[in-house]
Design a protein around this motif. Structure first.
Motif, PDB file in Angstrom:
ATOM      1  N   VAL A 109      21.578   3.318 -43.489  1.00  0.00           N
ATOM      2  CA  VAL A 109      21.532   3.654 -42.062  1.00  0.00           C
ATOM      3  C   VAL A 109      21.975   5.104 -41.856  1.00  0.00           C
ATOM      4  CG1 VAL A 109      22.556   3.156 -39.799  1.00  0.00           C
ATOM      5  CG2 VAL A 109      21.831   1.282 -41.283  1.00  0.00           C
ATOM      6  N   LEU A 110      23.049   5.495 -42.542  1.00  0.00           N
ATOM      7  CA  LEU A 110      23.534   6.867 -42.433  1.00  0.00           C
ATOM      8  C   LEU A 110      22.501   7.856 -42.965  1.00  0.00           C
ATOM      9  CD1 LEU A 110      25.930   8.513 -41.480  1.00  0.00           C
ATOM     10  CD2 LEU A 110      26.945   8.233 -43.745  1.00  0.00           C
ATOM     11  N   TYR A 111      21.821   7.483 -44.063  1.00  0.00           N
ATOM     12  CA  TYR A 111      20.754   8.333 -44.603  1.00  0.00           C
ATOM     13  C   TYR A 111      19.677   8.563 -43.546  1.00  0.00           C
ATOM     14  CZ  TYR A 111      16.335   9.464 -46.823  1.00  0.00           C
ATOM     15  OH  TYR A 111      15.125  10.036 -47.118  1.00  0.00           O
ATOM     16  N   TRP A 112      19.242   7.492 -42.887  1.00  0.00           N
ATOM     17  CA  TRP A 112      18.165   7.634 -41.910  1.00  0.00           C
ATOM     18  C   TRP A 112      18.613   8.407 -40.673  1.00  0.00           C
ATOM     19  CZ3 TRP A 112      13.401   7.802 -42.954  1.00  0.00           C
ATOM     20  CH2 TRP A 112      12.905   7.083 -44.032  1.00  0.00           C
ATOM     21  N   ILE A 113      19.873   8.279 -40.285  1.00  0.00           N
ATOM     22  CA  ILE A 113      20.376   9.059 -39.153  1.00  0.00           C
ATOM     23  C   ILE A 113      20.331  10.550 -39.489  1.00  0.00           C
ATOM     24  CG2 ILE A 113      22.461   9.626 -37.823  1.00  0.00           C
ATOM     25  CD1 ILE A 113      23.137   6.604 -37.938  1.00  0.00           C
ATOM     26  N   CYS A 114      20.853  10.906 -40.671  1.00  0.00           N
ATOM     27  CA  CYS A 114      20.841  12.316 -41.094  1.00  0.00           C
ATOM     28  C   CYS A 114      19.415  12.826 -41.254  1.00  0.00           C
ATOM     29  CB  CYS A 114      21.596  12.476 -42.413  1.00  0.00           C
ATOM     30  SG  CYS A 114      23.370  12.259 -42.285  1.00  0.00           S
ATOM     31  N   THR A 115      18.564  12.016 -41.855  1.00  0.00           N
ATOM     32  CA  THR A 115      17.189  12.438 -42.131  1.00  0.00           C
ATOM     33  C   THR A 115      16.389  12.611 -40.840  1.00  0.00           C
ATOM     34  OG1 THR A 115      17.275  11.373 -44.286  1.00  0.00           O
ATOM     35  CG2 THR A 115      15.090  11.858 -43.396  1.00  0.00           C
ATOM     36  N   VAL A 116      16.524  11.682 -39.922  1.00  0.00           N
ATOM     37  CA  VAL A 116      15.793  11.789 -38.652  1.00  0.00           C
ATOM     38  C   VAL A 116      16.267  13.017 -37.875  1.00  0.00           C
ATOM     39  CG1 VAL A 116      15.499  10.703 -36.380  1.00  0.00           C
ATOM     40  CG2 VAL A 116      15.137   9.367 -38.464  1.00  0.00           C
ATOM     41  N   PHE A 117      17.579  13.272 -37.883  1.00  0.00           N
ATOM     42  CA  PHE A 117      18.084  14.462 -37.201  1.00  0.00           C
ATOM     43  C   PHE A 117      17.552  15.734 -37.862  1.00  0.00           C
ATOM     44  CE2 PHE A 117      21.286  17.745 -36.357  1.00  0.00           C
ATOM     45  CZ  PHE A 117      21.201  17.763 -34.976  1.00  0.00           C
ATOM     46  N   MET A 118      17.533  15.741 -39.206  1.00  0.00           N
ATOM     47  CA  MET A 118      17.014  16.904 -39.933  1.00  0.00           C
ATOM     48  C   MET A 118      15.526  17.108 -39.634  1.00  0.00           C
ATOM     49  SD  MET A 118      16.765  17.451 -44.054  1.00  0.00           S
ATOM     50  CE  MET A 118      15.566  16.131 -44.230  1.00  0.00           C
ATOM     51  N   ILE A 119      14.759  16.026 -39.645  1.00  0.00           N
ATOM     52  CA  ILE A 119      13.320  16.104 -39.357  1.00  0.00           C
ATOM     53  C   ILE A 119      13.103  16.577 -37.921  1.00  0.00           C
ATOM     54  CG2 ILE A 119      11.195  14.754 -39.129  1.00  0.00           C
ATOM     55  CD1 ILE A 119      12.104  15.241 -42.046  1.00  0.00           C
ATOM     56  N   ALA A 120      13.919  16.078 -37.005  1.00  0.00           N
ATOM     57  CA  ALA A 120      13.784  16.519 -35.612  1.00  0.00           C
ATOM     58  C   ALA A 120      14.074  18.010 -35.492  1.00  0.00           C
ATOM     59  CB  ALA A 120      14.727  15.717 -34.716  1.00  0.00           C
ATOM     60  N   LEU A 121      15.114  18.456 -36.172  1.00  0.00           N
ATOM     61  CA  LEU A 121      15.471  19.867 -36.134  1.00  0.00           C
ATOM     62  C   LEU A 121      14.348  20.735 -36.681  1.00  0.00           C
ATOM     63  CD1 LEU A 121      17.857  21.918 -35.670  1.00  0.00           C
ATOM     64  CD2 LEU A 121      18.338  21.613 -38.103  1.00  0.00           C
TER      65      LEU A 121
ATOM     66  N   LEU B 192       6.544  21.603 -41.024  1.00  0.00           N
ATOM     67  CA  LEU B 192       5.873  20.345 -40.729  1.00  0.00           C
ATOM     68  C   LEU B 192       5.515  19.597 -42.011  1.00  0.00           C
ATOM     69  CD1 LEU B 192       4.834  18.539 -38.463  1.00  0.00           C
ATOM     70  CD2 LEU B 192       2.640  19.702 -38.660  1.00  0.00           C
ATOM     71  N   LEU B 193       4.947  20.301 -42.981  1.00  0.00           N
ATOM     72  CA  LEU B 193       4.614  19.661 -44.257  1.00  0.00           C
ATOM     73  C   LEU B 193       5.865  19.167 -44.974  1.00  0.00           C
ATOM     74  CD1 LEU B 193       1.807  22.012 -45.625  1.00  0.00           C
ATOM     75  CD2 LEU B 193       1.551  19.707 -44.670  1.00  0.00           C
ATOM     76  N   GLY B 194       6.940  19.956 -44.929  1.00  0.00           N
ATOM     77  CA  GLY B 194       8.194  19.529 -45.538  1.00  0.00           C
ATOM     78  C   GLY B 194       8.732  18.270 -44.879  1.00  0.00           C
ATOM     79  N   SER B 195       8.641  18.199 -43.573  1.00  0.00           N
ATOM     80  CA  SER B 195       9.107  17.009 -42.854  1.00  0.00           C
ATOM     81  C   SER B 195       8.306  15.780 -43.253  1.00  0.00           C
ATOM     82  CB  SER B 195       9.003  17.234 -41.346  1.00  0.00           C
ATOM     83  OG  SER B 195       9.814  18.308 -40.950  1.00  0.00           O
ATOM     84  N   ILE B 196       7.020  15.947 -43.418  1.00  0.00           N
ATOM     85  CA  ILE B 196       6.163  14.823 -43.830  1.00  0.00           C
ATOM     86  C   ILE B 196       6.521  14.375 -45.244  1.00  0.00           C
ATOM     87  CG2 ILE B 196       3.786  14.191 -44.406  1.00  0.00           C
ATOM     88  CD1 ILE B 196       2.937  16.017 -42.011  1.00  0.00           C
ATOM     89  N   VAL B 197       6.728  15.327 -46.146  1.00  0.00           N
ATOM     90  CA  VAL B 197       7.062  14.989 -47.539  1.00  0.00           C
ATOM     91  C   VAL B 197       8.367  14.211 -47.606  1.00  0.00           C
ATOM     92  CG1 VAL B 197       7.806  15.987 -49.744  1.00  0.00           C
ATOM     93  CG2 VAL B 197       5.749  16.830 -48.631  1.00  0.00           C
ATOM     94  N   ILE B 198       9.344  14.586 -46.804  1.00  0.00           N
ATOM     95  CA  ILE B 198      10.625  13.869 -46.809  1.00  0.00           C
ATOM     96  C   ILE B 198      10.431  12.414 -46.388  1.00  0.00           C
ATOM     97  CG2 ILE B 198      12.883  13.701 -45.657  1.00  0.00           C
ATOM     98  CD1 ILE B 198      12.810  15.905 -47.744  1.00  0.00           C
ATOM     99  N   LEU B 199       9.525  12.174 -45.469  1.00  0.00           N
ATOM    100  CA  LEU B 199       9.320  10.811 -44.959  1.00  0.00           C
ATOM    101  C   LEU B 199       8.462   9.942 -45.875  1.00  0.00           C
ATOM    102  CD1 LEU B 199       8.826  11.569 -41.178  1.00  0.00           C
ATOM    103  CD2 LEU B 199      10.851  10.625 -42.301  1.00  0.00           C
ATOM    104  N   ILE B 200       7.643  10.545 -46.726  1.00  0.00           N
ATOM    105  CA  ILE B 200       6.762   9.784 -47.609  1.00  0.00           C
ATOM    106  C   ILE B 200       7.543   9.344 -48.846  1.00  0.00           C
ATOM    107  CG2 ILE B 200       4.728   9.922 -49.099  1.00  0.00           C
ATOM    108  CD1 ILE B 200       3.546  11.913 -47.146  1.00  0.00           C
ATOM    109  N   PRO B 201       7.441   8.081 -49.234  1.00  0.00           N
ATOM    110  CA  PRO B 201       8.116   7.636 -50.458  1.00  0.00           C
ATOM    111  C   PRO B 201       7.536   8.330 -51.695  1.00  0.00           C
ATOM    112  CG  PRO B 201       7.358   5.754 -49.178  1.00  0.00           C
ATOM    113  CD  PRO B 201       6.775   6.986 -48.550  1.00  0.00           C
TER     114      PRO B 201
END
Length: 136
Positions: A5-17, A54-63
């Motif tokens: 859960v903490l990973y997804w909170i940090c990751t979503v905030f980073m992706i939003a930023l 944008l591409l970096g954000s997508i790569v982070i979200l893709i397994p």
């Protein structure tokens, strides 16, 4: 579970930023162009940075893609550090310093927790493999 859960909170905030900043950059909005000119950078750099974010954000979200993810995390840190340095250089140190701290924390949290998740999965696979081998 708590780390996930903490990973997804940090990751979503980073992706939003990174992701929210990417869209005006890609579109070369007048505000982005004016800000870039204030920092002393050419406007043609905006779409490149926007697409990269944008591409970096997508790569982070893709397994998968572990090596590319490493580059993305590094690129996000370089981007944030470059932006911080640029703002300090033109004398706007007080404009959004707190946002930079939050950005660095989000990237670091996402990166560290990402690696902990990978290690947890590797340990689970080893345990499963060892249990299977012991059952034979």
């Amino acid at each position: 579970m708590k780390k996930n859960v903490l990973y997804w909170i940090c990751t979503v905030f980073m992706i939003a930023l990174m992701g929210v900043g990417a869209i005006p950059n890609m579109m070369s909005s007048p505000e982005s162009v004016a800000f870039f000119e204030h920092l002393g950078y050419p406007a043609y750099l905006l779409p490149f940075l926007g697409v990269a974010k944008l591409l970096g954000s997508i790569v982070i979200l893709i397994p998968g893609f572990p090596r590319i993810k490493e580059w993305v995390y590094a690129g996000f840190v370089f981007d944030l550090t470059g932006a911080l340095y640029s703002i300090i250089s033109v004398g706007d140190i007080n404009s959004g310093l707190f946002a930079f701290v939050l950005g660095y924390l989000a990237i670091a949290g996402s990166y560290i927790l990402h690696h902990q998740r990978i290690q947890s999965r590797a340990n689970a696979i080893q345990l499963t493999t060892a249990a299977y081998a012991g059952a034979k």
